[in-house]
Design an enzyme around this catalytic site. Structure first.
Site: not given
Ligand code: GLN
Length: 502
Positions: A80, A155, A179
């Site tokens: 990532k 994400s 994410s």
């Molecule tokens: N979707 C969540 C957010 O927008 C989690 C993001 C993540 O785990 N990096 O914060």
């Protein structure tokens, strides 16, 4: 499509060690696949074929010399783009870091390279890991290989889509609020958020430091466990790293014995707002585990209802502080520095141009929540809720070995559907947020396809801190039983992607 692409990472590694195929062949097959489908999927932001092949040949030379190899040596992987790697860009999906080349390796990266894994490139993500659909990437969205008109989750949509599109057998994700798990659920793959402190955050560009955790993404439970083993463990460079032995996740993944295990179904994570197909596959998975000898009980965690509110104060607060380092002076983008403007003007112009709408939204919310006069009402209250959530977990784990829920309330939605509705987007994380706030281990495993739309559903398993092995035990049991029911891995049923070139 090369037959090598369908093998598991464990099979590929065994074949490389036994000289049945070279790491170079395996790596080439994956690079060809990326070439053929990534124009559509867009799982990768950066691919370095030369470097990957060089790393592969180094492993092949070791095999030829009879030198000892790590358990995943020679297997290709996607990283990532929020983890640093020397010699490659780290963009975090942001214009702000378009040309930033970090001068050091993240601990996770270093461990992967030392173990002989072959990094193919960096995977797409929502900007600074803020989002649930990968549509917030400044470089364009990733598409879900199950249906390319739909989101791959976020994400870490790039890391999940790369697996489902057979572009990589393994990827690394990071999980601040879901994410790793939510993208895994909506792509029919496996994703694990280790216990907070179980994997190092050194070299992971910080979103919310008290929540962020890197973890393994894979197509099978054993592959995820093998990868977990490579990246986990104490790191003196991360002050929140836990100095204790890594839970024996590989043995658990090989066992899959859930007889006598006490599994708690969380009452608050289901019901109204959950898609019928999601609930159906979840219920069936729980029945299946019960059939394998697990003892299923219902538990209540009333504070989980407040997790979304608490998370969306704590996370932006930490993010607003962490992202202050992008000041046009130290990293990446600098706009308007023509000798006529003050440093503050350059900073403003750079942030205006470098950050996307969601990042700006969260910096503003976080700055507001932390400002004097509002701190106690917002940030302070959210921290109290966080404690209540932790207590709910503690109480539930006295009665249960693990807790389960659907990973997400719905299957993947069409691209564009929630981009202008932040709250609808945030709701995708209803089930995953509590484990980040409490710091315990959690994972998502494929539970089948929803009958109404034929799209993947994930089962979330949550375990106490440093009991990550229990996740793999449950995941392996489920995988074994369901693979038999389905007559093969779920991903065998994925529609064939249109190959663009080849
Ligand atoms: N979707 C969540 C957010 O927008 C989690 C993001 C993540 O785990 N990096 O914060």
């Amino acid at each position: 499509m090369s037959e090598l692409l369908h093998r598991t990472a464990a099979e590929l590694a065994a074949g490389i060690a036994a000289g049945e195929h070279s790491s170079e062949e395996v790596t080439r097959a994956h690079l060809d696949r990326i070439e053929a489908v990534d124009e559509v999927v867009h799982a990768f932001l950066h691919v370095d074929g030369e470097r990957a092949l060089e790393a592969a040949r180094a492993v092949d030379a070791k095999v030829a010399a009879g030198e000892p190899l790590g358990p995943l040596a020679g297997v290709p992987l996607g990283l990532k783009d929020v983890l640093t790697m020397r010699g490659a860009p780290t963009t975090c999906g942001s214009r702000m870091l378009r040309d930033w080349h970090p001068p050091y390796d993240a601990t996770v990266t270093r461990r992967l390279l030392e173990a002989g894994l072959v990094v193919l490139g960096k995977t797409n993500m929502d900007e600074f890991a803020m989002g649930s659909s990968t549509e917030n990437s400044a470089y364009g969205p990733t598409r879900n290989p199950w249906d390319t008109s739909r989101i791959p989750g976020g994400s870490g949509g790039g890391s999940a889509a790369a697996l489902a599109a057979f572009e990589a057998p393994l990827t690394i994700g990071t999980d601040t609020g879901g994410s790793i798990r939510q993208p895994a659920a909506v792509t029919g793959t496996v994703g694990v958020k280790p216990t907070y402190g179980g994997t190092s955050r050194y070299g992971l560009v910080a979103l919310a430091s008290s929540l962020d955790q890197p973890g393994p993404c894979a197509r099978t439970v054993l592959d995820a466990a093998l990868l977990h083993q490579v990246i986990a463990g104490h790191d003196p460079l991360d002050s929140t790293s836990i100095d204790a032995p890594v839970p024996d996740v590989v043995t658990a993944a090989r066992s899959g014995d859930v007889a006598g295990m006490r599994i708690g179904v969380v009452r608050e994570l289901g019901g109204e707002g959950y898609a019928p197909g999601v609930e159906q596959r979840f219920t069936e998975a729980v029945e299946l585990l019960s059939g394998l000898g697990a003892e299923v009980v219902e538990v209540s965690c009333p504070s989980f209802d407040a997790a979304l509110g608490a998370y969306y104060l704590i996370m932006p607060s930490e993010a607003s502080s962490n992202l202050a380092r992008f000041d046009a002076m130290r990293f990446g983008l600098r706009v308007g520095d023509d000798g006529t403007r003050s440093a503050e003007e350059v900073m403003n112009l750079t942030r205006e141009a470098g950050f996307g709408a969601e990042v700006k939204r969260r910096i503003i919310i976080g700055t507001y929540a932390l400002s004097s006069g509002y701190y106690d009402a917002y940030y302070g209250s959210a921290q109290k809720v966080r404690t209540l959530i932790k207590r709910d977990f503690d109480a539930a784990f006295e009665r249960c070995d693990v807790l389960v829920s659907p990973t997400t309330p719905s299957t993947p939605w069409p691209l564009g559907e929630r981009v202008d509705d932040p709250l609808a987007m945030y709701k995708a994380d209803l089930c995953t947020l509590p484990s980040n706030l409490a710091g315990n281990a959690a994972a998502s495993f494929p539970a089948g396809l929803a009958p109404e739309d034929g799209l993947p559903v994930g089962l979330q398993v949550m375990a106490p801190p440093m009991a990550d092995d229990r996740l793999y035990r449950v995941g392996a049991a489920l995988e074994r039983a369901l693979t038999e029911q389905w007559g093969g891995p779920l991903l065998n049923r994925i529609p064939q992607l249109q190959e663009v070139s080849a």
